[in-house]
Motif scaffolding. Structure first.
Motif, short mmCIF file in Angstrom:
data_model
loop_
_atom_site.label_atom_id
_atom_site.label_comp_id
_atom_site.label_asym_id
_atom_site.label_seq_id
_atom_site.Cartn_x
_atom_site.Cartn_y
_atom_site.Cartn_z
N ASN A 165 0.98 -0.99 0.03
CA ASN A 165 -0.07 0.02 -0.05
C ASN A 165 0.69 1.10 -0.13
OD1 ASN A 165 -1.78 2.24 0.34
ND2 ASN A 165 -3.25 0.95 2.29
N PRO A 166 0.86 1.94 -1.22
CA PRO A 166 1.77 3.39 -1.17
C PRO A 166 1.34 4.18 -0.17
CG PRO A 166 1.36 2.31 -3.36
CD PRO A 166 0.51 1.59 -2.52
N TYR A 167 0.08 4.09 -0.04
CA TYR A 167 -0.37 5.35 0.78
C TYR A 167 0.11 5.06 2.43
CZ TYR A 167 -3.83 8.18 3.53
OH TYR A 167 -4.57 8.96 4.49
N ARG A 168 0.48 3.80 2.83
CA ARG A 168 0.93 3.67 4.02
C ARG A 168 2.26 3.05 4.04
NH1 ARG A 168 -2.88 5.39 7.41
NH2 ARG A 168 -4.89 4.65 6.91
N VAL A 173 -8.97 -1.43 -1.94
CA VAL A 173 -8.54 -1.20 -3.28
C VAL A 173 -7.07 -0.72 -3.31
CG1 VAL A 173 -9.27 0.19 -5.29
CG2 VAL A 173 -10.99 -0.35 -3.75
N ILE A 174 -6.48 -1.36 -2.76
CA ILE A 174 -4.79 -1.03 -2.79
C ILE A 174 -3.88 -1.50 -4.25
CG2 ILE A 174 -2.47 -1.54 -1.48
CD1 ILE A 174 -4.34 -2.29 1.03
N GLY A 220 -8.25 11.29 3.34
CA GLY A 220 -6.88 11.35 3.32
C GLY A 220 -6.26 10.67 2.03
N ASP A 221 -7.19 9.87 1.29
CA ASP A 221 -6.63 9.36 0.07
C ASP A 221 -7.76 9.02 -0.89
OD1 ASP A 221 -4.52 8.45 -1.84
OD2 ASP A 221 -4.51 6.39 -0.87
N VAL A 222 -7.39 9.08 -2.25
CA VAL A 222 -8.58 8.51 -3.17
C VAL A 222 -7.56 7.74 -4.28
CG1 VAL A 222 -9.86 9.00 -5.32
CG2 VAL A 222 -9.85 10.68 -3.36
N ARG A 223 -8.11 6.41 -4.30
CA ARG A 223 -7.03 5.67 -5.06
C ARG A 223 -7.92 4.40 -5.79
NH1 ARG A 223 -5.94 4.23 0.52
NH2 ARG A 223 -6.78 2.30 0.99
N CYS A 262 -11.29 3.56 -4.04
CA CYS A 262 -11.61 3.77 -2.67
C CYS A 262 -11.29 5.19 -2.15
CB CYS A 262 -10.73 2.92 -1.85
SG CYS A 262 -10.58 3.19 0.15
N ILE A 263 -12.42 5.76 -1.19
CA ILE A 263 -11.87 7.05 -0.65
C ILE A 263 -11.58 6.76 0.86
CG2 ILE A 263 -12.93 9.18 0.06
CD1 ILE A 263 -14.92 8.87 -2.46
#
Length: 474
Positions: free
Chosen positions: A188-191, A235-236, A376-379, A386-387
């Motif tokens: 997961n790039p967001y994490r 939705v990673i 925080g993120d939209v991916r 996923c929002i």
């Protein structure tokens, strides 16, 4: 809790008294008023009170050609009258199952030419994992039984499938296989660690896979199972190049690569199979379900490389050569007839091409929601998205669990006529593949309004808290 009233209809009352739902909150068993869906058309569903909703989740990642398709109902009806069921065991077969297997082999990448039909995604995953064990047992290497999966993965709810799932939220009072199942970090790039570039994060993930194989021992590792995009886990979307590089590591150590395309297959990313067309890999096995029948019937499929089958069949078959895996309803003729009709419709109506055309528009519109401080993120990718909500980005509002914020957004969406899928701090979206640009605009307008209302709710709570604090000071 919304109290039951006669307006909700007798079905809701019967549900509360007698049904145990998947993922039911047992602390509220018999107390939760269900939303009873009574009909559906196109991209919309209607509940028992007559309220219509834009279906932002496609049932559950399933709907490809839209609701209310007479063509699929007619295929179901005709096959049920001709042959509703017969045993699939041994050398018994039926026309729809054989035709479907041939068509899937034609559409599949590489040498994935043999199809094992099951009942759903869970049983297809279970079959893939069992085939990996069978393959190494039949080739004289039974010690190669360890399975690698990932945190935040979802692969089903049968025993082995549930054991390779990596969603901490789903792990409750059940027992899971721990002796030969291992979980790697979520891609997961967001994490990713703060300050780490995405390319470096990819390097780290690939190195982690290789080091885990070496730590267990390559001679003991059977397979790596991976969703191309981790669906239910949020939705990673893994970093660029991740799939090709992890496949290369698996090839290096004779570890089978299983691509779980239960969600990403059948058009969700604009192709019948996403592994090669979208991610540039040809795995050893691919798992399918959901969109295979557009959700009109329950059906799963496992596609297996000819290279593997040739090593365990014919003259090379072991002395005890029976592949003892399958289900009473494997290759069910009615389900297979629906799958064939669904594929024909998708081809005739160019559904995959439609997804490739509207998918980027869908993601662009969703990314506009980043303007709200609760986001925080939209991916995502094409028609899976996923929002992720984040209270940590809102200094003016009180500290609150991100999951509570997402639940508020979900509730406002539902009140406004949009169904999204809540999971932890996330609002997950996977609309029917027939969705139009106008429906995408409607969906994004409702999401925007839901985020605004949630911010207003939380701002009002700040005001009330300040008043109480001021009153206490006096």
């Amino acid at each position: 809790m919304t109290p039951y009233t006669e307006a909700h209809g007798p079905t809701a009352q019967l549900d509360m008294q007698h049904l145990l739902h998947p993922w039911a909150d047992m602390s509220r068993l018999g107390q939760q008023l269900p939303m009873v869906i009574t009909e559906a058309h196109g991209a919309r569903v209607v509940d028992s009170t007559g309220k219509s909703y834009l279906d932002g989740i496609g049932g559950m990642w399933c709907v490809t050609v839209g609701y209310g398709r007479a063509e699929l109902a007619e295929a179901m009806h005709a096959q049920a009258l001709k042959l509703p069921f017969y045993t699939p065991f041994g050398a018994m077969s039926n026309e729809p199952a054989s035709e479907l297997a041939a068509l899937l082999a034609e559409l599949a990448p590489g040498d994935l030419q043999r199809v094992h039909l099951t009942t759903c995604g869970s049983t297809a995953v279970e079959s893939a994992l069992r085939f990996a064990h069978y393959y190494f047992g039949a080739t004289g290497r039974p010690q190669k039984r360890h399975i690698l999966s990932r945190a935040d993965a979802y692969h089903g709810s049968t025993y082995l499938a549930a054991s390779v799932c990596g969603k901490a939220w789903d792990r409750t009072c059940f027992q899971y296989e721990a002796g030969f199942v291992h979980h790697l970090s979520a891609p997961n790039p967001y994490r990713r660690p703060k300050g780490m570039a995405e390319a470096d994060f990819c390097d780290w993930l690939v190195e982690e896979l290789e080091q885990r194989i070496l730590a267990i021992g390559p001679e003991q590792v059977a397979c790596f199972i991976a969703e191309p995009i981790l669906a239910s886990g949020g939705v990673i979307v893994p970093p660029q190049g991740y799939h090709a590089r992890t496949l290369e590591v698996c090839r290096r150590y004779d570890v089978l690569y299983i691509s779980d395309e239960v969600v990403t297959g059948f058009g969700r990313l604009g192709h019948f199979f996403a592994s090669q067309a979208h991610f540039g890999i040809v795995p050893d096995m691919i798992v399918l379900a959901k969109g295979l029948t557009s959700g009109y019937q329950s059906l799963g499929a496992l596609l297996i490389s000819e290279r593997l089958l040739q090593a365990v069949s014919g003259e090379r078959a072991p002395s005890n050569s029976v592949f003892t895996n399958g289900f009473t309803y494997s290759g069910h003729p009615v389900a297979c007839a629906v799958a064939l009709a669904n594929i024909r419709l998708m081809q005739q109506e160019r559904i995959c091409e439609h997804v490739r055309e509207v998918g980027p528009y869908f993601m662009a519109r969703l990314n506009e929601l980043r303007r709200y401080p609760l986001v925080g993120d939209v991916r995502g990718d094409h028609l899976m998205a996923c929002i992720e909500c984040s209270s940590g980005l809102v200094e003016a509002l009180p500290s609150a669990p991100d999951i509570a914020i997402a639940q508020r957004v979900d509730a406002h969406c539902q009140a406004l006529g949009l169904l999204v899928r809540p999971y932890e701090s996330m609002c997950i979206l996977s609309p029917p593949l027939t969705i139009t640009r106008a429906e995408i605009d409607e969906m994004c307008a409702i999401l925007a309004r839901a985020l605004e209302l949630t911010q207003q709710d939380m701002a009002a709570e700040v005001g009330e808290a300040d008043k109480r604090k001021a009153g206490g000071a006096c």
